[in-house]
Motif scaffolding. Structure first.
Motif, PDB file in Angstrom:
ATOM      1  N   ALA A  46       0.826  -1.214   0.000  1.00  0.00           N
ATOM      2  CA  ALA A  46       0.000   0.000   0.000  1.00  0.00           C
ATOM      3  C   ALA A  46       0.855   1.257   0.000  1.00  0.00           C
ATOM      4  O   ALA A  46       1.923   1.310   0.619  1.00  0.00           O
ATOM      5  CB  ALA A  46      -0.924  -0.005   1.213  1.00  0.00           C
ATOM      6  N   PHE A  47       0.356   2.299  -0.698  1.00  0.00           N
ATOM      7  CA  PHE A  47       1.029   3.590  -0.780  1.00  0.00           C
ATOM      8  C   PHE A  47       0.006   4.691  -0.537  1.00  0.00           C
ATOM      9  O   PHE A  47      -1.114   4.630  -1.048  1.00  0.00           O
ATOM     10  CB  PHE A  47       1.683   3.783  -2.146  1.00  0.00           C
ATOM     11  N   ALA A  48       0.426   5.729   0.194  1.00  0.00           N
ATOM     12  CA  ALA A  48      -0.491   6.824   0.537  1.00  0.00           C
ATOM     13  C   ALA A  48      -0.593   7.874  -0.557  1.00  0.00           C
ATOM     14  O   ALA A  48      -1.514   8.691  -0.545  1.00  0.00           O
ATOM     15  CB  ALA A  48      -0.052   7.483   1.844  1.00  0.00           C
ATOM     16  N   ASP A  49       0.343   7.865  -1.506  1.00  0.00           N
ATOM     17  CA  ASP A  49       0.275   8.857  -2.583  1.00  0.00           C
ATOM     18  C   ASP A  49       1.057   8.371  -3.793  1.00  0.00           C
ATOM     19  O   ASP A  49       1.801   7.381  -3.730  1.00  0.00           O
ATOM     20  CB  ASP A  49       0.801  10.221  -2.124  1.00  0.00           C
ATOM     21  N   GLY A  50       0.887   9.091  -4.899  1.00  0.00           N
ATOM     22  CA  GLY A  50       1.519   8.688  -6.146  1.00  0.00           C
ATOM     23  C   GLY A  50       3.027   8.775  -6.127  1.00  0.00           C
ATOM     24  O   GLY A  50       3.713   7.928  -6.719  1.00  0.00           O
ATOM     25  N   ASP A  51       3.569   9.786  -5.454  1.00  0.00           N
ATOM     26  CA  ASP A  51       5.023   9.928  -5.402  1.00  0.00           C
ATOM     27  C   ASP A  51       5.684   8.726  -4.720  1.00  0.00           C
ATOM     28  O   ASP A  51       6.716   8.230  -5.178  1.00  0.00           O
ATOM     29  CB  ASP A  51       5.402  11.213  -4.656  1.00  0.00           C
ATOM     30  N   ALA A  52       5.091   8.278  -3.612  1.00  0.00           N
ATOM     31  CA  ALA A  52       5.647   7.123  -2.902  1.00  0.00           C
ATOM     32  C   ALA A  52       5.613   5.885  -3.786  1.00  0.00           C
ATOM     33  O   ALA A  52       6.566   5.092  -3.828  1.00  0.00           O
ATOM     34  CB  ALA A  52       4.869   6.883  -1.617  1.00  0.00           C
ATOM     35  N   PHE A  53       4.533   5.716  -4.515  1.00  0.00           N
ATOM     36  CA  PHE A  53       4.407   4.564  -5.412  1.00  0.00           C
ATOM     37  C   PHE A  53       5.446   4.619  -6.527  1.00  0.00           C
ATOM     38  O   PHE A  53       6.133   3.636  -6.808  1.00  0.00           O
ATOM     39  CB  PHE A  53       2.994   4.524  -5.991  1.00  0.00           C
ATOM     40  N   LEU A  54       5.567   5.776  -7.160  1.00  0.00           N
ATOM     41  CA  LEU A  54       6.506   5.906  -8.278  1.00  0.00           C
ATOM     42  C   LEU A  54       7.952   5.746  -7.833  1.00  0.00           C
ATOM     43  O   LEU A  54       8.816   5.372  -8.627  1.00  0.00           O
ATOM     44  CB  LEU A  54       6.324   7.264  -8.963  1.00  0.00           C
ATOM     45  N   GLY A  55       8.219   6.006  -6.552  1.00  0.00           N
ATOM     46  CA  GLY A  55       9.575   5.853  -6.045  1.00  0.00           C
ATOM     47  C   GLY A  55       9.897   4.444  -5.598  1.00  0.00           C
ATOM     48  O   GLY A  55      11.001   4.180  -5.116  1.00  0.00           O
ATOM     49  N   ALA A  56       8.963   3.522  -5.766  1.00  0.00           N
ATOM     50  CA  ALA A  56       9.151   2.150  -5.265  1.00  0.00           C
ATOM     51  C   ALA A  56       9.207   1.119  -6.383  1.00  0.00           C
ATOM     52  O   ALA A  56       8.685   0.029  -6.250  1.00  0.00           O
ATOM     53  CB  ALA A  56       8.011   1.802  -4.309  1.00  0.00           C
ATOM     54  N   GLU A  57       9.857   1.471  -7.510  1.00  0.00           N
ATOM     55  CA  GLU A  57       9.985   0.551  -8.635  1.00  0.00           C
ATOM     56  C   GLU A  57       8.623  -0.036  -9.022  1.00  0.00           C
ATOM     57  O   GLU A  57       8.376  -1.231  -8.839  1.00  0.00           O
ATOM     58  CB  GLU A  57      10.965  -0.571  -8.313  1.00  0.00           C
ATOM     59  N   PRO A  58       7.726   0.785  -9.569  1.00  0.00           N
ATOM     60  CA  PRO A  58       6.385   0.312  -9.877  1.00  0.00           C
ATOM     61  C   PRO A  58       6.325  -0.848 -10.864  1.00  0.00           C
ATOM     62  O   PRO A  58       5.342  -1.593 -10.884  1.00  0.00           O
ATOM     63  CB  PRO A  58       5.692   1.559 -10.464  1.00  0.00           C
TER      64      PRO A  58
END
Length: 215
Positions: A36-48
């Motif tokens: 789970a990610f709280a926002d798009g930036d966190a997701f994009l920074g986690a090797e989507p």
């Protein structure tokens, strides 16, 4: 080289913590791994690209879901995206579909509907992975061919006869046949139709235009 297929992992991207926890619990209950990610930036920074499907909220603080999708498209990431939309967000969801999203579901959504959508997205991801692996294998085989074999294959796929190719390359028709058969075997093409499909997939020749239906 294609990466080995990892266990399915679904990214849940939503700024609502309660909803993130609920979705993670639901998908975990049917044997799926989630992150789970709280926002798009966190997701994009986690090797989507390490995820096999994405549940993505349309409206979030910071990057919107559509902006996250755009970033993924710019990276060439083909991971299936399922958008989660609130009331009145359907036009945005339609925009997302046109940009390549797999599906969208409206909040509040039926649990089984969501599970079905995720399972279908995972199946699509698997199909894309297999297609990519097949293409990479063919590309490797093509790269291993001799330059003359590659040249002859392209001419064959363009519709030239062995005699025409022989005259064009100033070699014997027998030589053309030997090279053609050897190259087709290396690529796994059992007939001309398969060879043409392979050459189209490798972008060596243009696909044939679709004939208009007879009225």
């Amino acid at each position: 080289m294609t990466k080995p297929t990892a266990a399915p992992c679904v990214a849940v991207v939503d700024d609502d913590e309660a909803l993130r926890d609920s979705l993670s619990w639901l998908l975990d209950s049917v044997g799926l791994t989630t992150h789970a990610f709280a926002d798009g930036d966190a997701f994009l920074g986690a090797e989507p690209d390490s995820f096999t499907a994405v549940l993505l909220d349309v409206r979030m603080p910071g990057l919107s879901g559509l902006q996250v999708q755009q970033r993924l498209n710019e990276r060439g990431d083909s991971t299936p995206i399922i958008f989660m939309t609130g009331h009145g967000d359907v036009p945005m969801a339609v925009t997302a579909l046109k940009a390549g999203a797999f599906d969208f579901i409206e909040k509040p959504f039926n649990h089984q509907q969501l599970i079905d959508a995720v399972q279908q997205a995972l199946a699509k991801h698997q199909q894309l992975h297999q297609a990519r692996a097949r293409l990479e294998a063919v590309q490797a085989r093509y790269a291993a061919l001799r330059p003359k074999e590659r040249q002859i294959l392209v001419h064959v796929a363009e519709g030239m006869t062995s005699r025409e190719i022989a005259e064009y390359l100033d070699v014997s028709a027998k030589t053309v046949e030997v090279y053609r058969l050897r190259a087709m075997k290396a690529l796994g093409a059992h007939n001309l139709a398969e060879l043409v499909r392979i050459c189209v997939a490798l972008a060596l020749v243009e696909p044939l235009p679709t004939k208009p239906r007879q009225r």
